[in-house]
Enzyme design. Structure first.
Site, short mmCIF file in Angstrom:
data_model
loop_
_atom_site.label_atom_id
_atom_site.label_comp_id
_atom_site.label_asym_id
_atom_site.label_seq_id
_atom_site.Cartn_x
_atom_site.Cartn_y
_atom_site.Cartn_z
CE LYS A 52 -3.97 1.74 2.79
NZ LYS A 52 -5.05 1.84 3.19
CB SER A 127 -8.04 4.05 2.66
OG SER A 127 -6.70 3.45 3.47
CB SER A 151 -8.30 1.08 5.27
OG SER A 151 -9.21 2.06 5.17
N1 GLN Z 1 -13.30 4.12 6.16
C1 GLN Z 1 -12.34 4.65 7.61
C2 GLN Z 1 -12.70 6.21 7.07
O1 GLN Z 1 -12.55 6.63 6.20
C3 GLN Z 1 -11.95 4.06 7.72
C4 GLN Z 1 -10.79 3.83 6.90
C5 GLN Z 1 -9.24 3.15 7.18
O2 GLN Z 1 -9.58 2.14 7.94
N2 GLN Z 1 -7.90 3.60 7.19
O3 GLN Z 1 -11.65 6.89 8.54
#
Ligand code: GLN
Length: 447
Positions: A52, A127, A151
């Site tokens: 990532k 994400s 995410s």
């Molecule tokens: N969807 C969540 C957010 O927007 C989680 C994102 C994540 O785990 N990085 O914060």
């Protein structure tokens, strides 16, 4: 090279990878061959992966999905990247992601949205959407991801693959660009629980450069994969099967749980009464921490700097106005607001109290069961563009994943079928602290 050819063929359409660099990949592969020839092959020598784009990797652009870091070539390796290198894994490229890991659909990336390999009209989740799409489309066998509020689990669910977010502190955050430090945790995404276990063996471990890294003995996460499941007590939180859960997702989850019963597991109903409070609590705490963490992007030390400005304050303003996307700005503003004098007690402190209550709810539940199961998401993957205009609608989709992060627990997503629109459904398995090996065992028996 087979994977590189597949990436060449499919990535232009999927947009799962932000950077690919054939020469660097081949150089890494040669180094692995040399180590092997010298009798020093690592545990996963020659296995290709994608990282990532949130993990700093020496010599690679590390953009975190943001224009702010579009010109940033990392001078050092994150602990996770270093561990992977030592184990002989070979980097195929850098996975697309929501900007600074903020989002659930990968549409917040400066590099454009990633497409779901199962259905090009669907989002891959976020994400870590690039990581999940890359594994699902067989552009790479395994990928690294991070999970602050879902995410790893949510994109794994949307893309029909397996992913695990370990107990907070198991994987070092050194060199992992910070979003919300008390929630962020790295973990693997792969086709199977077994592959996740193998990559987690490499990713996990104490690192003195992360003050929240836990000093524990090294574990072999594959050790219990084949253990029988008879007598396993599965807790089903009634709040995870209540209003809001789509019927087709519920059906696939129920069918998976029926399979576990056949394997000898026992099912008990449990309650996580404050599940609903996870969303408001998370969306106060995460932006609060983000507003602090992202203050380092000021146009001075690294990354983007506005071309034109008058004076220092204006340089900061222009740089941040140009460098950050809308969702990131929204969170910085929210975070600054909830931390400001006069609102701190009303929002931030309340959210911290709720966080404690949510963690306590999980501990009460684990007195009754070994693992908790439920859906990862209320719906299967939505269409590209569908929830873009309404950030709150997107936040609500995180209802089942946020509690795990607030409590620091491990959670994983296992593919268990398809919804009525033929898009994948993920079963969530939540374990108590440090029960990753057990969770992987539970997932493995299903696959
Ligand atoms: N969807 C969540 C957010 O927007 C989680 C994102 C994540 O785990 N990085 O914060």
């Amino acid at each position: 090279t087979e994977y590189l050819a597949r990436i060449d063929a499919l990535n232009p359409q999927l947009n799962a990878l932000i950077s690919v660099d054939r020469e660097k990949t081949l150089a890494e592969a040669q180094a692995v061959d040399a180590a092997r020839a010298a009798g020093q092959a690592g545990a996963l020598a020659g296995v290709p992966l994608v990282h990532k784009d949130i993990f700093c990797q020496q010599g690679w652009k590390t953009s975190c999905g943001s224009k702010m870091l579009d010109n940033f070539i990392s001078p050092y390796d994150a602990h996770v990247v270093e561990q992977c290198r030592k184990a002989g894994l070979v980097t195929l490229g850098r996975a697309n992601m929501d900007e600074f890991a903020m989002g659930s659909s990968n549409e917040n990336s400066f590099y454009g949205p990633v497409k779901n390999p199962w259905d090009l009209n669907a989002v891959p989740g976020g994400s870590s959407g690039g990581s999940a799409a890359a594994v699902a489309a067989r552009l790479a066998p395994v990928a690294t991801g991070t999970d602050t509020g879902g995410s790893i689990r949510q994109p794994a669910a949307f893309c029909g693959i397996t992913g695990i977010k370990p107990t907070y502190g198991v994987v070092s955050r050194f060199g992992m660009i910070a979003y919300a430090s008390s929630l962020d945790q790295g973990g693997p995404l792969a086709q199977t629980a077994e592959d996740c276990a193998l990559l987690l063996n490499v990713m996990a471990g104490f690192d003195e450069r992360d003050s929240t890294s836990l000093q524990r003995d090294k574990e072999d996460y594959t050790r219990d994969l084949a253990a029988p499941l008879s007598g396993l007590k599965i807790g089903l939180p009634k709040e995870y099967f209540a209003e809001g859960l789509a019927a087709d997702v519920a059906k696939a989850i129920d069918a998976a749980i029926a399979e576990y019963r056949k394997l000898g597991a026992e099912v008990v109903e449990i309650s996580l009464p404050n599940t609903k409070l996870a969303i408001p609590s998370y969306y106060v705490i995460a932006p609060a921490e983000a507003s602090s963490n992202l203050s380092r992007f000021d146009g001075v030390r690294y990354g983007h700097r506005a071309a034109e400005y008058s004076g220092l304050a204006d340089m900061y303003e222009q740089t941040r106005a140009e460098g950050f996307g809308w969702e990131v700005k929204r969170r910085i503003l929210t975070g600054t607001y909830v931390l400001s004098h006069g609102y701190y007690d009303a929002y931030y402190l309340q959210a911290q109290k709720i966080r404690r209550i949510i963690a306590d709810d999980f501990q009460k539940a684990f007195a009754q069961c070994d693992v908790i199961m439920g859906p990862v998401t209320p719906n299967t993957a939505w269409n590209l563009g569908e929830k873009n205009a309404d950030p709150v609608a997107m936040y609500l989709e995180d209802i089942y994943t946020l509690g795990v992060n607030l409590a620091g627990l491990p959670g994983m997503s296992v593919p268990v079928g398809f919804g009525s629109n033929d898009r994948p459904v993920g079963l969530q398995i939540i374990g108590n602290y440090f029960s990753e090996a057990k969770m992987l065992n539970v997932a493995h028996r299903f696959q």
